[in-house]
Write a protein that holds these residues in place. Structure first.
Motif, PDB file in Angstrom:
ATOM      1  N   ARG A  29       4.422   5.532  -5.469  1.00 15.28           N
ATOM      2  CA  ARG A  29       4.393   5.643  -6.938  1.00 15.28           C
ATOM      3  C   ARG A  29       3.393   6.706  -7.384  1.00 15.28           C
ATOM      4  NH1 ARG A  29       4.568   0.054  -6.336  1.00 15.28           N
ATOM      5  NH2 ARG A  29       2.336  -0.126  -6.771  1.00 15.28           N
ATOM      6  N   ALA A  30       2.244   6.774  -6.721  1.00 18.06           N
ATOM      7  CA  ALA A  30       1.234   7.779  -7.066  1.00 18.06           C
ATOM      8  C   ALA A  30       1.762   9.184  -6.829  1.00 18.06           C
ATOM      9  CB  ALA A  30      -0.038   7.538  -6.258  1.00 18.06           C
ATOM     10  N   GLN A  31       2.485   9.373  -5.747  1.00 14.95           N
ATOM     11  CA  GLN A  31       3.040  10.696  -5.461  1.00 14.95           C
ATOM     12  C   GLN A  31       4.080  11.099  -6.510  1.00 14.95           C
ATOM     13  OE1 GLN A  31       1.788  12.779  -3.337  1.00 14.95           O
ATOM     14  NE2 GLN A  31       0.365  11.264  -2.584  1.00 14.95           N
ATOM     15  N   LYS A  32       4.860  10.134  -6.982  1.00 14.93           N
ATOM     16  CA  LYS A  32       5.846  10.447  -8.024  1.00 14.93           C
ATOM     17  C   LYS A  32       5.158  10.807  -9.333  1.00 14.93           C
ATOM     18  CE  LYS A  32       9.624   7.885  -5.993  1.00 14.93           C
ATOM     19  NZ  LYS A  32      10.517   6.756  -6.043  1.00 14.93           N
ATOM     20  N   GLU A  33       4.022  10.178  -9.609  1.00 11.96           N
ATOM     21  CA  GLU A  33       3.258  10.540 -10.807  1.00 11.96           C
ATOM     22  C   GLU A  33       2.662  11.935 -10.672  1.00 11.96           C
ATOM     23  OE1 GLU A  33       3.013   9.040 -13.769  1.00 11.96           O
ATOM     24  OE2 GLU A  33       4.452   7.587 -13.002  1.00 11.96           O
TER      25      GLU A  33
ATOM     26  N   SER B 252       5.863  10.416   1.385  1.00 12.75           N
ATOM     27  CA  SER B 252       5.414   9.038   1.166  1.00 12.75           C
ATOM     28  C   SER B 252       6.585   8.062   1.227  1.00 12.75           C
ATOM     29  CB  SER B 252       4.673   8.911  -0.167  1.00 12.75           C
ATOM     30  OG  SER B 252       5.561   8.994  -1.259  1.00 12.75           O
ATOM     31  N   GLU B 253       7.778   8.491   0.803  1.00 13.17           N
ATOM     32  CA  GLU B 253       8.960   7.636   0.937  1.00 13.17           C
ATOM     33  C   GLU B 253       9.287   7.394   2.415  1.00 13.17           C
ATOM     34  OE1 GLU B 253      12.341   9.038  -1.265  1.00 13.17           O
ATOM     35  OE2 GLU B 253      11.168   9.250  -3.107  1.00 13.17           O
ATOM     36  N   PHE B 254       9.156   8.443   3.228  1.00 12.67           N
ATOM     37  CA  PHE B 254       9.405   8.288   4.659  1.00 12.67           C
ATOM     38  C   PHE B 254       8.349   7.383   5.306  1.00 12.67           C
ATOM     39  CE2 PHE B 254      11.757  12.470   4.358  1.00 12.67           C
ATOM     40  CZ  PHE B 254      13.000  11.874   4.482  1.00 12.67           C
ATOM     41  N   GLN B 255       7.108   7.477   4.844  1.00 12.40           N
ATOM     42  CA  GLN B 255       6.071   6.584   5.365  1.00 12.40           C
ATOM     43  C   GLN B 255       6.391   5.133   5.025  1.00 12.40           C
ATOM     44  OE1 GLN B 255       2.450   8.181   3.686  1.00 12.40           O
ATOM     45  NE2 GLN B 255       1.920   9.192   5.602  1.00 12.40           N
TER      46      GLN B 255
ATOM     47  N   LYS C  53       0.837  -1.207   0.000  1.00 22.17           N
ATOM     48  CA  LYS C  53       0.000   0.000   0.000  1.00 22.17           C
ATOM     49  C   LYS C  53       0.869   1.253   0.000  1.00 22.17           C
ATOM     50  CE  LYS C  53      -1.756   1.662   3.772  1.00 22.17           C
ATOM     51  NZ  LYS C  53      -2.505   1.910   5.003  1.00 22.17           N
ATOM     52  N   TYR C  54       1.875   1.278   0.873  1.00 19.89           N
ATOM     53  CA  TYR C  54       2.744   2.453   0.932  1.00 19.89           C
ATOM     54  C   TYR C  54       3.589   2.596  -0.333  1.00 19.89           C
ATOM     55  CZ  TYR C  54       1.485   3.493   5.740  1.00 19.89           C
ATOM     56  OH  TYR C  54       0.797   3.847   6.870  1.00 19.89           O
TER      57      TYR C  54
END
Length: 156
Positions: A50-54, A127-130, A44-45
Motif C-alpha cells: 500500500r505504501a508503494q502505491k501511495e 512489493s506485490e511480488f514480495q 507487513k508486506y
C-alpha cells in the motif's frame, strides 16, 4: 481367518478416516485461510505494498509542489526605495488588496518526473511480488507442517 483379516483392515481404514476427519482438526484449506488472515508477515508486506502505491500517487503529483498562492492586504503609506535616499527617489505603491500566483517549474521537473513515476511503479510491482512470495512461503510451511502432523498421527 482371512475374512477376519479383511474385516480388521476395513475397520482400520474406517477408523483412520474418522480420526483424520474429526481428530486431526480443520481441513488444510481452512488452515491456509486462517494463516493468511492472521499472519503478521503478510500484513507487513501488504502494508508495504500500500505504501508503494501511495508513492506512485505522490510521484505523479510532485509537480504541484512548485505552485505557490500568495495574498495580502496593506493600508497606509507604502514606499518602495528605488535608488538613493532622497525623498524624491521614493515611489508610492497603491494601497489595497494584492494577490498573486507564483508558478516555478524547474527543468529538472520536466525531465525527471517520468523517471520517478516509473521508479515508483516498479517498486510497487516489486512489493506485490514480495507479497506473493510471502504467501507462497507461508502456504508451503503450513502444508509441510500439516502433512508431518498427519504422518505422525498415522504412525501412532
Amino acid at each position: 481367518m482371512p475374512r477376519n483379516n479383511n474385516v480388521i483392515r476395513i475397520f482400520g481404514w474406517l477408523l483412520m478416516l474418522l480420526l483424520q476427519t474429526y481428530a486431526i482438526g480443520p481441513p488444510l484449506d481452512s488452515l491456509l485461510l486462517l494463516a493468511h488472515q492472521n499472519s503478521p508477515m503478510l500484513e507487513k508486506y501488504a502494508a508495504f505494498n500500500r505504501a508503494q502505491k501511495e508513492k506512485i500517487a505522490l510521484a505523479q503529483k510532485s509537480w504541484s509542489s512548485n505552485i505557490q498562492l500568495q495574498g495580502n492586504y496593506s493600508v497606509g503609506n507604502q514606499s518602495l526605495l528605488l535608488s538613493g535616499s532622497a525623498s524624491s527617489d521614493l515611489n508610492q505603491l497603491s494601497n489595497g488588496y494584492r494577490f498573486g500566483i507564483n508558478l516555478g517549474l524547474p527543468v529538472y521537473e520536466f525531465f525527471t518526473r517520468p523517471n520517478r513515476v516509473r521508479l515508483a511503479k516498479a517498486e510497487a510491482e516489486a512489493s506485490e511480488f514480495q507479497l506473493k512470495e510471502a504467501v507462497i512461503l507461508l502456504d508451503k510451511e503450513i502444508i509441510s507442517t500439516y502433512h508431518q502432523m498427519i504422518a505422525s498421527f498415522r504412525q501412532m
